[in-house]
Motif scaffolding. Sequence first.
Motif, mmCIF file in Angstrom:
data_model
loop_
_atom_site.group_PDB
_atom_site.id
_atom_site.type_symbol
_atom_site.label_atom_id
_atom_site.label_comp_id
_atom_site.label_asym_id
_atom_site.label_seq_id
_atom_site.Cartn_x
_atom_site.Cartn_y
_atom_site.Cartn_z
ATOM 1 N N GLY A 1 -17.419 -2.037 15.151
ATOM 2 C CA GLY A 1 -17.230 -2.524 16.511
ATOM 3 C C GLY A 1 -16.057 -3.462 16.692
ATOM 4 N N ARG A 2 -15.221 -3.601 15.667
ATOM 5 C CA ARG A 2 -14.060 -4.493 15.790
ATOM 6 C C ARG A 2 -12.942 -3.772 16.541
ATOM 7 N N ARG A 3 -12.247 -4.497 17.406
ATOM 8 C CA ARG A 3 -11.222 -3.865 18.249
ATOM 9 C C ARG A 3 -9.852 -4.523 18.122
ATOM 10 N N ARG A 4 -9.810 -5.803 17.798
ATOM 11 C CA ARG A 4 -8.523 -6.493 17.645
ATOM 12 C C ARG A 4 -8.330 -6.794 16.161
ATOM 13 N N ILE A 5 -7.885 -5.761 15.448
ATOM 14 C CA ILE A 5 -7.814 -5.796 13.983
ATOM 15 C C ILE A 5 -6.392 -6.125 13.540
ATOM 16 N N ALA A 6 -6.232 -7.243 12.861
ATOM 17 C CA ALA A 6 -4.925 -7.655 12.355
ATOM 18 C C ALA A 6 -4.723 -7.144 10.927
ATOM 19 N N HIS A 7 -3.466 -7.093 10.519
ATOM 20 C CA HIS A 7 -3.141 -6.672 9.151
ATOM 21 C C HIS A 7 -2.138 -7.640 8.537
ATOM 22 N N ILE A 8 -2.498 -8.186 7.369
ATOM 23 C CA ILE A 8 -1.571 -8.997 6.569
ATOM 24 C C ILE A 8 -1.014 -8.078 5.485
ATOM 25 N N THR A 9 0.269 -7.779 5.559
ATOM 26 C CA THR A 9 0.867 -6.821 4.630
ATOM 27 C C THR A 9 1.308 -7.514 3.347
ATOM 28 N N GLY A 10 1.544 -6.694 2.320
ATOM 29 C CA GLY A 10 2.240 -7.186 1.142
ATOM 30 C C GLY A 10 3.732 -7.177 1.412
ATOM 31 N N ARG A 11 4.519 -7.435 0.375
ATOM 32 C CA ARG A 11 5.980 -7.391 0.536
ATOM 33 C C ARG A 11 6.399 -5.976 0.909
ATOM 34 N N LEU A 12 7.136 -5.845 1.989
ATOM 35 C CA LEU A 12 7.445 -4.509 2.501
ATOM 36 C C LEU A 12 8.597 -3.825 1.782
ATOM 37 N N ASP A 13 9.156 -4.476 0.754
ATOM 38 C CA ASP A 13 10.085 -3.760 -0.115
ATOM 39 C C ASP A 13 9.337 -3.106 -1.280
ATOM 40 N N VAL A 14 8.009 -3.158 -1.213
ATOM 41 C CA VAL A 14 7.141 -2.445 -2.159
ATOM 42 C C VAL A 14 6.548 -1.249 -1.422
ATOM 43 N N TYR A 15 6.778 -0.058 -1.957
ATOM 44 C CA TYR A 15 6.373 1.171 -1.263
ATOM 45 C C TYR A 15 4.869 1.215 -1.007
ATOM 46 N N GLY A 16 4.070 0.739 -1.956
ATOM 47 C CA GLY A 16 2.621 0.733 -1.759
ATOM 48 C C GLY A 16 2.210 -0.087 -0.561
ATOM 49 N N ALA A 17 2.895 -1.222 -0.319
ATOM 50 C CA ALA A 17 2.592 -2.051 0.846
ATOM 51 C C ALA A 17 2.949 -1.311 2.132
ATOM 52 N N GLN A 18 4.064 -0.588 2.117
ATOM 53 C CA GLN A 18 4.454 0.207 3.281
ATOM 54 C C GLN A 18 3.391 1.260 3.601
ATOM 55 N N ARG A 19 2.871 1.905 2.558
ATOM 56 C CA ARG A 19 1.868 2.952 2.762
ATOM 57 C C ARG A 19 0.552 2.370 3.288
ATOM 58 N N ARG A 20 0.237 1.137 2.930
ATOM 59 C CA ARG A 20 -0.967 0.511 3.459
ATOM 60 C C ARG A 20 -0.805 0.218 4.951
ATOM 61 N N VAL A 21 0.397 -0.162 5.354
ATOM 62 C CA VAL A 21 0.652 -0.346 6.787
ATOM 63 C C VAL A 21 0.503 0.990 7.523
ATOM 64 N N ASP A 22 1.024 2.061 6.914
ATOM 65 C CA ASP A 22 0.898 3.397 7.517
ATOM 66 C C ASP A 22 -0.569 3.782 7.665
ATOM 67 N N GLY A 23 -1.391 3.480 6.654
ATOM 68 C CA GLY A 23 -2.815 3.787 6.720
ATOM 69 C C GLY A 23 -3.516 2.979 7.785
ATOM 70 N N TYR A 24 -3.137 1.715 7.942
ATOM 71 C CA TYR A 24 -3.677 0.851 8.997
ATOM 72 C C TYR A 24 -3.406 1.462 10.368
ATOM 73 N N ARG A 25 -2.152 1.851 10.597
ATOM 74 C CA ARG A 25 -1.789 2.439 11.895
ATOM 75 C C ARG A 25 -2.524 3.759 12.136
ATOM 76 N N ALA A 26 -2.636 4.573 11.083
ATOM 77 C CA ALA A 26 -3.288 5.877 11.225
ATOM 78 C C ALA A 26 -4.751 5.718 11.620
ATOM 79 N N ALA A 27 -5.442 4.742 11.020
ATOM 80 C CA ALA A 27 -6.858 4.532 11.352
ATOM 81 C C ALA A 27 -7.024 4.111 12.801
ATOM 82 N N LEU A 28 -6.115 3.285 13.296
ATOM 83 C CA LEU A 28 -6.191 2.882 14.704
ATOM 84 C C LEU A 28 -5.940 4.072 15.625
ATOM 85 N N ARG A 29 -4.971 4.920 15.256
ATOM 86 C CA ARG A 29 -4.721 6.123 16.056
ATOM 87 C C ARG A 29 -5.938 7.029 16.061
#
Length: 351
Positions: A191-219
């Motif tokens: 039931g959470r609707r305003r979900i924030a994300h604290i990323t890792g360093r974005l020059d690390v590919y794994g951190a970038q992919r976690r951001v992509d997964g965060y966005r995909a789940a919201l979509r």
Amino acid sequence: MASHGGRGRGGGRPTLEEVAARAGVGRGTVSRVINGSPRVSDATRAAVQAAVAELGYVPNTAARALAANRTDAIALVVPEPETRFFAEPYFSDMLRGVGAELSDTEMQLVLIFAGSDRERRRLAQYLAAHRVDGVLLVSVHADDPLPDLLTQLEIPAVISGPRSAAETLTSVDSDNFGGARSAVAHLVSRGRRRIAHITGRLDVYGAQRRVDGYRAALRDAGHAADERLIETGDFTEEGGRRAMTVLLERHPDLDAVFAGSDVMAAGARQVLRESGRRVPDDIALVGYDDSAIARHMDPPLTSVRQPIEEMGRAMIDLLLTDIADRRPAASRGLDRRRAVLPTELVTRASS
């Protein structure tokens, strides 16, 4: 017959020829027994082993390695400061998996930190001298020159997590995209609707992919991703604190946080407590790694488990395969290899 007590005929170190004479076999047979060849009868092997024990013969592994152009050593290179290595469970778990997989081999593991320019220059000289048979690279950033140096030197290497989608080195990673997606989908289901994300360093590919997964789940849930709910961290506890402070100032009504590591989640948890927010009543919290930190937090932290020890084992398996084939990578014609291991969401009281 008197024992030589670990001395050869000349009073020095026993030789291979003396072992052969004592066992009544040829020099080549002794060599095959010492190197574990199956092409020796049990009786002959027993005779050679008895002669080795009686004479106190010690194989000259350094000379064997030199003759085979081998060092019997692998470097685990961490391009991070030592303080980060010892502060984050990810590294100790990776080291545990690597060590376990190497325990049945004769390979020695060399741990090298390369977090400063001086350490990197020294490492480059060390690698150029071919002091190791292969390299494991852990926690590599997108602009790191070390992988390209290894390619130039034709040293077998395996990297933990590719630098980008176009990585040319063999790599082992976990499903960062799928893990993050499952974490955020879990928060949506609660039931959470305003979900924030604290990323890792974005020059690390794994951190970038976690951001992509965060966005995909919201979509998937029909929610538009609000970029102001995303704040960059650096995989440290202090980074988690800073990011959480910024997010609360920007969005005091947020009701959930997905942190890109358990260490950052611990920092975020401190800020939430100091601000009077209750977890999970006011704000749900999810981390990543499922480290010991997650289990010991109050409340215990929901977290995405990535199989870090298994990743270390897989890295060693791939590296030893490459070392066994000493031809340059270009002449081997190998396709790029990328192993991606599954993740699992472990639900606890924080969400």
